[in-house]
Motif scaffolding. Sequence first.
Motif, PDB file in Angstrom:
ATOM      1  N   VAL A 152      31.781  52.720 -19.561  1.00 14.53           N
ATOM      2  CA  VAL A 152      30.508  53.414 -19.811  1.00 14.53           C
ATOM      3  C   VAL A 152      29.383  52.379 -19.973  1.00 14.53           C
ATOM      4  O   VAL A 152      28.277  52.548 -19.441  1.00 14.53           O
ATOM      5  N   LEU A 153      29.686  51.302 -20.682  1.00 10.59           N
ATOM      6  CA  LEU A 153      28.702  50.223 -20.845  1.00 10.59           C
ATOM      7  C   LEU A 153      28.340  49.619 -19.492  1.00 10.59           C
ATOM      8  O   LEU A 153      27.161  49.402 -19.187  1.00 10.59           O
ATOM      9  N   ALA A 154      29.342  49.349 -18.681  1.00 16.96           N
ATOM     10  CA  ALA A 154      29.081  48.738 -17.369  1.00 16.96           C
ATOM     11  C   ALA A 154      28.132  49.618 -16.551  1.00 16.96           C
ATOM     12  O   ALA A 154      27.136  49.133 -16.000  1.00 16.96           O
ATOM     13  N   PHE A 173      22.659  46.919 -28.835  1.00 13.32           N
ATOM     14  CA  PHE A 173      23.462  46.265 -29.872  1.00 13.32           C
ATOM     15  C   PHE A 173      24.446  47.275 -30.442  1.00 13.32           C
ATOM     16  O   PHE A 173      24.218  48.479 -30.369  1.00 13.32           O
ATOM     17  N   PRO A 174      25.547  46.767 -31.001  1.00 11.97           N
ATOM     18  CA  PRO A 174      26.472  47.682 -31.655  1.00 11.97           C
ATOM     19  C   PRO A 174      25.962  47.979 -33.059  1.00 11.97           C
ATOM     20  O   PRO A 174      25.351  47.129 -33.706  1.00 11.97           O
ATOM     21  N   ASN A 175      26.202  49.181 -33.539  1.00  9.59           N
ATOM     22  CA  ASN A 175      25.921  49.525 -34.933  1.00  9.59           C
ATOM     23  C   ASN A 175      27.099  50.321 -35.476  1.00  9.59           C
ATOM     24  O   ASN A 175      27.325  51.430 -35.005  1.00  9.59           O
ATOM     25  N   ASN A 185      27.356  46.162 -36.190  1.00  8.74           N
ATOM     26  CA  ASN A 185      27.479  45.089 -35.204  1.00  8.74           C
ATOM     27  C   ASN A 185      28.905  44.527 -35.211  1.00  8.74           C
ATOM     28  O   ASN A 185      29.610  44.601 -36.212  1.00  8.74           O
ATOM     29  N   ALA A 186      29.312  43.994 -34.072  1.00  8.37           N
ATOM     30  CA  ALA A 186      30.571  43.263 -33.961  1.00  8.37           C
ATOM     31  C   ALA A 186      30.194  41.821 -33.621  1.00  8.37           C
ATOM     32  O   ALA A 186      29.271  41.623 -32.835  1.00  8.37           O
ATOM     33  N   PRO A 187      30.840  40.831 -34.169  1.00  4.04           N
ATOM     34  CA  PRO A 187      32.001  40.897 -35.068  1.00  4.04           C
ATOM     35  C   PRO A 187      31.646  40.848 -36.553  1.00  4.04           C
ATOM     36  O   PRO A 187      32.520  40.584 -37.364  1.00  4.04           O
ATOM     37  N   GLU A 237      28.222  52.499 -30.682  1.00  3.17           N
ATOM     38  CA  GLU A 237      28.787  52.933 -31.966  1.00  3.17           C
ATOM     39  C   GLU A 237      30.314  52.915 -31.960  1.00  3.17           C
ATOM     40  O   GLU A 237      30.969  53.842 -32.455  1.00  3.17           O
ATOM     41  N   ALA A 238      30.890  51.837 -31.440  1.00  5.68           N
ATOM     42  CA  ALA A 238      32.358  51.728 -31.383  1.00  5.68           C
ATOM     43  C   ALA A 238      32.991  51.875 -32.768  1.00  5.68           C
ATOM     44  O   ALA A 238      34.115  52.355 -32.890  1.00  5.68           O
ATOM     45  N   TYR A 239      32.256  51.444 -33.813  1.00  8.55           N
ATOM     46  CA  TYR A 239      32.831  51.428 -35.174  1.00  8.55           C
ATOM     47  C   TYR A 239      32.135  52.386 -36.128  1.00  8.55           C
ATOM     48  O   TYR A 239      32.324  52.298 -37.337  1.00  8.55           O
TER      49      TYR A 239
HETATM   50  C1  LIG Z   1      36.042  47.874 -28.852  1.00  7.79           C
HETATM   51  C2  LIG Z   1      34.608  47.847 -28.445  1.00  7.79           C
HETATM   52  C3  LIG Z   1      34.192  48.459 -27.261  1.00  7.79           C
HETATM   53  C4  LIG Z   1      35.141  48.893 -26.189  1.00  7.79           C
HETATM   54  O1  LIG Z   1      35.878  49.943 -26.456  1.00  7.79           O
HETATM   55  P1  LIG Z   1      36.751  50.658 -25.330  1.00  7.79           P
HETATM   56  O2  LIG Z   1      36.320  52.064 -25.429  1.00  7.79           O
HETATM   57  O3  LIG Z   1      38.164  50.429 -25.744  1.00  7.79           O
HETATM   58  O4  LIG Z   1      36.432  50.060 -23.992  1.00  7.79           O
HETATM   59  C5  LIG Z   1      32.841  48.539 -27.000  1.00  7.79           C
HETATM   60  N1  LIG Z   1      31.937  47.991 -27.828  1.00  7.79           N
HETATM   61  C6  LIG Z   1      32.310  47.352 -28.935  1.00  7.79           C
HETATM   62  C7  LIG Z   1      31.275  46.747 -29.816  1.00  7.79           C
HETATM   63  C8  LIG Z   1      33.658  47.249 -29.262  1.00  7.79           C
HETATM   64  O5  LIG Z   1      34.028  46.565 -30.338  1.00  7.79           O
END
Ligand SMILES: *Cc1c(COP(=O)(O)O)cnc(C)c1O
Length: 353
Positions: free
Chosen positions: A89-91, A150-152, A154-156, A182-184
């Motif tokens: 989805v990101l790609a 950005f992730p929220n 954030n990772a890591p 929002e992976a997390y």
């Molecule tokens: C794990 C992770 C993903 C990817 O997750 P998938 O759905 O398994 O591809 C995307 N973004 C972040 C920040 C992640 O940590």
Amino acid sequence: MSKFWSPIVHQLTPYVPGEQPKINNLIKLNTNENPYGPSSRVITAVEIETGNSLRLYPDPQSQRLTDAIARYHQLKPEQVFVGNGSDEVLAHTFQALFQHNKPLLFPDITYSFYPVYCKLYGITAETIPLNEKLEIDINDYGRTNGGIIFPNPNAPTGHGIGKDAIETLLKSNRDSVVVIDEAYIDFGGTSAVALIDQYPNLLVIQTLSKSRSLAGLRVGFAMGNAELIAGLVRVKDSFNSYPLDSIAISGGCAAIEDKAHFEYTRRRIIASRNQLATQLEALGFNAIPSQANFLFVTHPQYDAADLAAQLRQRNIIVRFFNKPRIDQYLRITIGTDAECATLVNALQAIING
Ligand SMILES: *Cc1c(COP(=O)(O)O)cnc(C)c1O
């Protein structure tokens, strides 16, 4: 290098995921997988799907799953896009929704797949340093851009920002797409999904890999204005009509619908995380306050790479990033309470040994 590769392939720097070693009795705290299994309803749904119906192509729209996600998040189905893991989805998002003639903004310390997609799709990356506490400050994002991601949390780092901060960013940045990964989010953050109806340039991406314990099924999804979703669908239908197989569609629906299992496991992980943070701090570690299913920790007296190596000798693997600013940190996935206890005992032995 090969003369048969296209020029772009020569220039790629592929993403390197955390390792999946084939070692018995390993305590695997390196890739943010969920220590608890998926919902039993997922297993049943997957079993039902593994029969003769596999001879048929799956639904190219994954409509059942799109509808289930829309219901869960109180959106319209045309505001939801599903893909083969959120990485896919990101790609598609990078290709479909970021303006390629202006820089894409993202933090200097973040999910390391973002710069990889920039190279793959010919997008210029402009990294914005996290502040000295390794936090995202949205005031740093007020500059010319072809998109922001950005992730929220954030990772890591595990650090999360509030919905108000995201809204402030959206208000000041109306001409390009803002993507919140929002992976997390289910481990304690505040989702931006509620802002979707107000901000047509907001795309929120989530995954079933972490909080639904389905990293192996590969289901991710994006939520946003129907116009953004239509752009993603155009790219998807120019690439692969069937990114989700019938097993993933069925299993994904069951995972979204089993709210009880989801609530129970995510609360257990949050409780274990908070307990582990306290225990690590008692050993002298500093932990960034985490809203994710991992902790990002550093010890003032012990070298992070060395600690990771010593944990490995004891069959515990954690993630170490040999990168500027974070090469004294370890990212530790929250395991079961038993796994966390073994980790704490091992670190105690290393430190006192
Ligand atoms: C794990 C992770 C993903 C990817 O997750 P998938 O759905 O398994 O591809 C995307 N973004 C972040 C920040 C992640 O940590």
